[in-house]
Each structure stands twice: as C-alpha cells, then as structure tokens.
Motif scaffolding. Structure first.
Motif, PDB file in Angstrom:
ATOM      1  N   SER A  16      -7.204   5.857  12.478  1.00  0.00           N
ATOM      2  CA  SER A  16      -8.272   5.719  11.260  1.00  0.00           C
ATOM      3  C   SER A  16      -7.480   4.704  10.237  1.00  0.00           C
ATOM      4  O   SER A  16      -7.772   4.767   8.937  1.00  0.00           O
ATOM      5  N   SER A  17      -6.694   3.709  10.943  1.00  0.00           N
ATOM      6  CA  SER A  17      -6.100   2.554  10.161  1.00  0.00           C
ATOM      7  C   SER A  17      -5.130   3.056   8.986  1.00  0.00           C
ATOM      8  O   SER A  17      -4.835   2.300   8.131  1.00  0.00           O
ATOM      9  N   THR A  18      -4.403   4.029   9.412  1.00  0.00           N
ATOM     10  CA  THR A  18      -3.337   4.469   8.103  1.00  0.00           C
ATOM     11  C   THR A  18      -2.039   4.440   9.008  1.00  0.00           C
ATOM     12  O   THR A  18      -1.886   4.923  10.114  1.00  0.00           O
ATOM     13  N   ARG A  46       3.750  14.335  -3.849  1.00  0.00           N
ATOM     14  CA  ARG A  46       3.420  15.778  -3.166  1.00  0.00           C
ATOM     15  C   ARG A  46       4.866  16.058  -2.491  1.00  0.00           C
ATOM     16  O   ARG A  46       5.241  17.297  -2.555  1.00  0.00           O
ATOM     17  N   PHE A  78     -10.518  13.333  18.918  1.00  0.00           N
ATOM     18  CA  PHE A  78      -9.467  14.082  19.862  1.00  0.00           C
ATOM     19  C   PHE A  78      -9.903  15.412  20.264  1.00  0.00           C
ATOM     20  O   PHE A  78     -10.620  16.246  19.652  1.00  0.00           O
ATOM     21  N   PHE A 111       2.829   6.384   5.659  1.00  0.00           N
ATOM     22  CA  PHE A 111       2.343   7.649   5.193  1.00  0.00           C
ATOM     23  C   PHE A 111       3.132   9.262   5.174  1.00  0.00           C
ATOM     24  O   PHE A 111       3.498   9.642   4.174  1.00  0.00           O
ATOM     25  N   TYR A 128      -6.064  17.606   9.842  1.00  0.00           N
ATOM     26  CA  TYR A 128      -4.736  17.518   9.330  1.00  0.00           C
ATOM     27  C   TYR A 128      -4.607  18.928   8.744  1.00  0.00           C
ATOM     28  O   TYR A 128      -5.172  19.333   7.669  1.00  0.00           O
ATOM     29  N   ALA A 157      -4.454  10.579  15.221  1.00  0.00           N
ATOM     30  CA  ALA A 157      -5.497  10.594  14.466  1.00  0.00           C
ATOM     31  C   ALA A 157      -5.337   9.569  13.187  1.00  0.00           C
ATOM     32  O   ALA A 157      -6.354   8.919  12.816  1.00  0.00           O
ATOM     33  N   MET A 158      -4.193   9.832  12.738  1.00  0.00           N
ATOM     34  CA  MET A 158      -4.071   9.091  11.619  1.00  0.00           C
ATOM     35  C   MET A 158      -3.903   7.368  11.853  1.00  0.00           C
ATOM     36  O   MET A 158      -4.633   6.633  11.144  1.00  0.00           O
ATOM     37  N   GLU A 159      -3.051   7.272  12.942  1.00  0.00           N
ATOM     38  CA  GLU A 159      -3.032   5.989  13.546  1.00  0.00           C
ATOM     39  C   GLU A 159      -4.474   5.053  13.619  1.00  0.00           C
ATOM     40  O   GLU A 159      -4.661   3.957  13.319  1.00  0.00           O
ATOM     41  N   GLU A 201       2.089   4.832  -0.576  1.00  0.00           N
ATOM     42  CA  GLU A 201       1.248   6.273  -0.808  1.00  0.00           C
ATOM     43  C   GLU A 201       1.865   6.891  -1.728  1.00  0.00           C
ATOM     44  O   GLU A 201       2.628   7.983  -1.750  1.00  0.00           O
ATOM     45  N   ASP A 209       0.972  -1.260   0.106  1.00  0.00           N
ATOM     46  CA  ASP A 209      -0.282  -0.013   0.154  1.00  0.00           C
ATOM     47  C   ASP A 209       0.838   1.406   0.001  1.00  0.00           C
ATOM     48  O   ASP A 209       0.751   1.886   0.868  1.00  0.00           O
TER      49      ASP A 209
END
Lengths: 282, 259
Positions: free
Chosen positions: A157-159, A68, B101, A164, B107, A153-155, A62, A60
C-alpha cells in the motif's frame, strides 16, 4: 593366514582414517556454513541499519506513529521503572550501610549511593529492564506482523515499512530510555533516603545536600550520553529481530527471545566502551 | 491482408494488456517454484489461477508487486517492467494495484476505521478529513460492514475480516486486484458471499483481477478465464466449461477432489 590378518588390519586402519577424514570434512563444511550464516547476518544487519538511518532523514516522517511509540515505550514502562528504581536505591543503601558503619563513614552513604546510581547502576539496570520489556515487545510485535503478512500489506500500500515501523520505534527508544534512566536515578536516590530513614532520621534536604556534594557534571554527562546508545541498540535489535522473523508462530517467540538476549549483551558492551572512553577523558 | 488483420488484432490485444508475464522463473534454494511461466491479464477480466498447494500461485502474484524478486523473466504491468523500476516508481505503480492477502493482514493495533484510513492518508493525500470519512463509510457499505467502524480486527469473524481487508484494498481505487486465496478457511456460505463481492468490485470499480484459489466454487463464480498451474508452469488455460469437460486426469482429479 598371518598375511591375511595383517592385510585386514591395514584395511581397517584405512577405513578408520577415511572415516576420520570424512568426519573432519563434514565438520569443516558445517563450520564454514555457520561462518557464512554469521557473515550474512552481519551484512544483513548493516544493511538494515543503513536503511533505517536513510529513512530517518526522509521528508515523510511518521510523526504520529513516533508519538504513539514514545507513549508505548516511555509512559507504559514508568510503573516498572518506578518500582525497580526505588528498590535499587534502597537495596544499595541497606547493603552498603554496615560496611561504611565499620569505617565510621555512614555520612558518606548518600554521596556513595548517588554516585553509584547516577554513574552506573541507574543506566545499566534501567537499560537491561528496558531490553527485556521494550526489546521483547518490539521483537514480538514486528515478528507477528511479519508472520501475518501485515508488513507485506504495508509495503504494497505504498508505505515504507522501515519508515513507519522501524524508524519510529528506534527513535522513540533512543529518546525515551534516557528519560526513563533519569527518572529511575531520581527514584533510586529517593529510595536510598527512605532506606536510611528506616534505621535513622535524616531530613531530605540534608540527604540531598550530602548526595549531590560529591556529584559533578562529569558524573552525570557521560552516564546520560551512553543511555542514548542503549536506547538505539535496544530499539534497533528489537526491530531487526522482529522484521527478519521467519514464517511460523514459533519464529515470533524466537525473535522476541533473541532480541532480549542480544540487546542485553549490547547494553553491557556499550557500557564497557563508554566507561573506557570516560576513563580516558577524565 | 490476413497478416495486417492479424497485426491489428495483435496490437489491439496488446493495448488491452494490463499484465504481461514472460518466462518467469523463481526458486528458493534447491526448490524451483516457477519455471518459465508466461501469462497475460487483459483489461476488465477476472483471471483465476488454479493449482495445488505449492504450485507457485502465491509466489506468482507476490512477484507481480515485487514483494518477491523473480530470478528470470519479465513482468510488465501497464507496460512497465516491474523488476527495473526504482523505489519511487514501484511505489507509484503499487498504488494502482490492490492486494488481498490470504490472512487478510489487517493491522492488529488499529481499528477498522484506522485500517482503512492508513492507505487513504498516504495515497490520496489531497482528500479532506470529511471526504476521507465519507469514502470509508462508502466502501464499508459496499462490503456490508457499516457497523464495524470502531471495532478492532480481533473482534471480527474470519469472513468479516476478509471483507474489511477487501474494503481497505479497494478504498484507494486500484485498477488491478490481486486476490490471494480469498475464500480459504471460510464456510461455503461466506465463501459464496466473498465470490459475489469479487464480482461486484470488478463491475463497480472496473478492475482487472487475478484470483489465486483452489476453491472450485470460487473459480466457477468469478472466472472469465482460468489458468491451471502445475510444477511451476501453466498446465492448461481455458474457461470453466473447458476445464470441467476436460478428459485430462490431472484436471479431473483436481475438480473431483473439491466438495
């Protein structure tokens, strides 16, 4: 009375010795803690490096974020590298010209400048500038993401944040810094030609011919290879410092600062190793 | 006979369990934050966890999604022990849990639309671009932020950021919602709006929620059941009336402190 005086002296001495031993014990304990922290940091960095390497080969990948980051790291550094590259070539030429003129060897100037820029000045100066701009940028960005819970928050949300955020940045730095170095080399040589033309008149074709007469593949190849390692070191250190930033806004500044310092130091160390290896091979 | 009835009641209660925490302990260096804490979250309920700053509320919900590893005890979510899950299993379980949170954690480098797309692309992989756009519009409408689609988080107010963050959390249809101080730093009117939104989310998406707060008004508006933490353990459990009518000094002082 005499006996009392001598016994108080002994007591004082005993207290003094006791205090010295206590201080020594405290110092040893502090040094031990420092050593523990250092070994823990080395272990932590090794683990981080291993996770990054593992995630780099993940299915997977990115790709959009990688592109970017290439744009951010590569394209947005171009103006800074353009100015620095031109000035580097011009200054090297202006400084070297009188010395070569004393020996009646001004005709060697283009070759000398080109060799200096391609072998050493271009890669190292560009990498140090990138360590400042890119290393601090990555350190501060990831540091502030860590402090504001964006990485968490990334973690949740399963990312995978390393996949990433870290892999994309490290790969982009590894690929973009060699490109920036080659671009800086080209502009450095152009700057040298411009500087020569301040006091004389040399056509670009003649300058180019004289410059590249002394350059061969083994001047160019090791210099390019080491820039990949510069890029990887800058990206990895910036990401590690940002990713492991402590809580609080102060730690963001610290992360950016230490990313620049360590990345710059690593560039110099990698350069030394690369020069030694090249010297052994030639 | 009574035993049988008890067993049936117990088993129906167990099947209704969403989160089951037993003897959870967590410390940082010399500080023990959670001490043998046990609690359950049942299907469809809003459980409010009250407590003063430093009582271990946020640590508790971070342990549930394993953002923090606990030292001892078990945390079961849908019957699965979180601490024993492998990376991929944990990732799958996290897809069922929404986490709001305290800071919103939007982001910074992305627009609100990109923020909402981020989990959607990774979790609901089968959705087409059109379906994704429709879903984004739907959740933004649900939180009352339809006109912020192309705005950056820095252009939004604190309350709007919280709502956008909530939209990002509910967009993947979680079964459990964990709210970390959802009304902190907001004015009373906006706080009340967020509390209403929490209830709306629970009704519309049929979620079970743990709401960490020290805002009594938020607790009043959202709680089906309340647990108060003190010194890393459950100090009292009950509904809002039981808390408000409690003669316990600690409870009284906590409730009186709030405006």
């Amino acid at each position: 009375m005499k006996k009392l005086g001598s016994s108080s002296k002994v007591t004082k001495k005993a207290i003094f010795v006791k205090l010295q031993i206590m201080r020594l014990g405290e110092k040893t304990y502090k040094k031990k803690q420092e050593a523990n922290r250092m070994f823990a940091a080395i272990g932590d960095f090794t683990l981080f490096f291993w996770q990054t390497l593992k995630e780099a080969f993940s299915l997977d990948f990115e790709f959009n974020e990688f592109l970017r980051q290439c744009f951010q790291i590569g394209y947005k550094t171009v103006p800074l590298i353009s100015v620095t590259g031109m000035i580097m070539g011009a200054v090297l030429t202006i400084q070297s010209r009188p010395v070569l003129a004393d020996f009646g060897a001004v005709s060697l100037l283009p070759g000398m400048v080109a060799a200096s820029i391609i072998r050493e000045m271009g890669p190292v100066i560009t990498a140090l500038i990138c360590a400042g701009k890119i290393g601090s940028g990555i350190g501060a960005e990831l540091g502030s993401m860590k402090v504001s819970e964006q990485i968490d928050a990334m973690e949740v949300s399963s990312t995978h944040p390393i996949r990433f955020l870290v892999v994309t940045r490290v790969l982009a730095a590894t690929l973009m810094i060699p490109v920036l170095v080659m671009y800086a080399d080209a502009l450095g040589i152009l700057g040298s030609w411009a500087a020569i033309n301040i006091k004389g008149s040399v056509s670009f074709v003649l300058f180019f011919h004289q410059a590249f007469r002394v350059i061969d593949f083994m001047d160019f190849f090791p210099a390019v290879i080491k820039t990949f390692f510069f890029g990887a070191a800058i990206g990895l250190v910036g990401c590690y410092k940002g990713y492991t930033a402590a809580q609080g806004t102060e730690s963001v500044g610290k992360a950016a600062n230490s990313a620049v310092v360590i990345a710059s130091l690593l560039v110099i160390i990698i350069d030394l190793i690369a020069v030694q290896i090249t010297d052994m091979l030639l | 006979m009574s035993n049988k009835v008890g067993d049936i009641a117990k088993s129906s209660e167990t099947s209704n369990l969403v989160i089951e925490i037993n003897n959870l302990s967590k410390g940082f260096d010399d500080l023990q934050v959670l001490k043998n804490l046990s609690l359950n979250l049942f299907n469809g309920e809003n459980l409010v966890v009250l407590g003063k700053s430093g009582s271990g509320k946020s640590v508790l919900i971070k342990c549930i999604v394993r953002l923090i590893n606990s030292d001892r005890g078990t945390i079961k979510v849908f019957g699965k022990n979180v601490n024993e899950l492998k990376s991929k299993e944990l990732s799958k379980l996290r897809q069922k849990i929404g986490f709001l949170f305290q800071s919103g954690a939007l982001y910074d480098s992305m627009t609100i639309k990109q923020n909402l797309e981020f989990p959607l692309i990774r979790i609901k992989k089968k959705l087409t671009k059109k379906e994704r756009d429709e879903k984004i519009e739907e959740v933004l409408e649900n939180v009352g932020l339809t006109d912020t689609l192309h705005k950056m988080p820095s252009e939004l107010s604190g309350g709007m950021r919280k709502r956008a963050s909530l939209a990002r959390t509910i967009i993947v249809d979680p079964m459990i919602m964990l709210y970390d101080e959802p009304t902190t730093g907001l004015d009373p009117e906006t706080s009340s709006g967020i509390s209403t939104l929490i209830n709306d989310v629970q009704k519309k998406y049929n979620t079970s929620s743990i709401i960490i707060t020290h805002d009594i008004e938020c607790a009043r508006a959202t709680a089906d059941r309340i647990i108060m933490l003190k010194d890393g353990d459950v100090y009292m459990e009950g509904n809002i009336d039981e808390f408000e009518n409690s003669s316990d000094e600690t409870i009284q002082s906590f409730f009186k402190e709030k405006p």
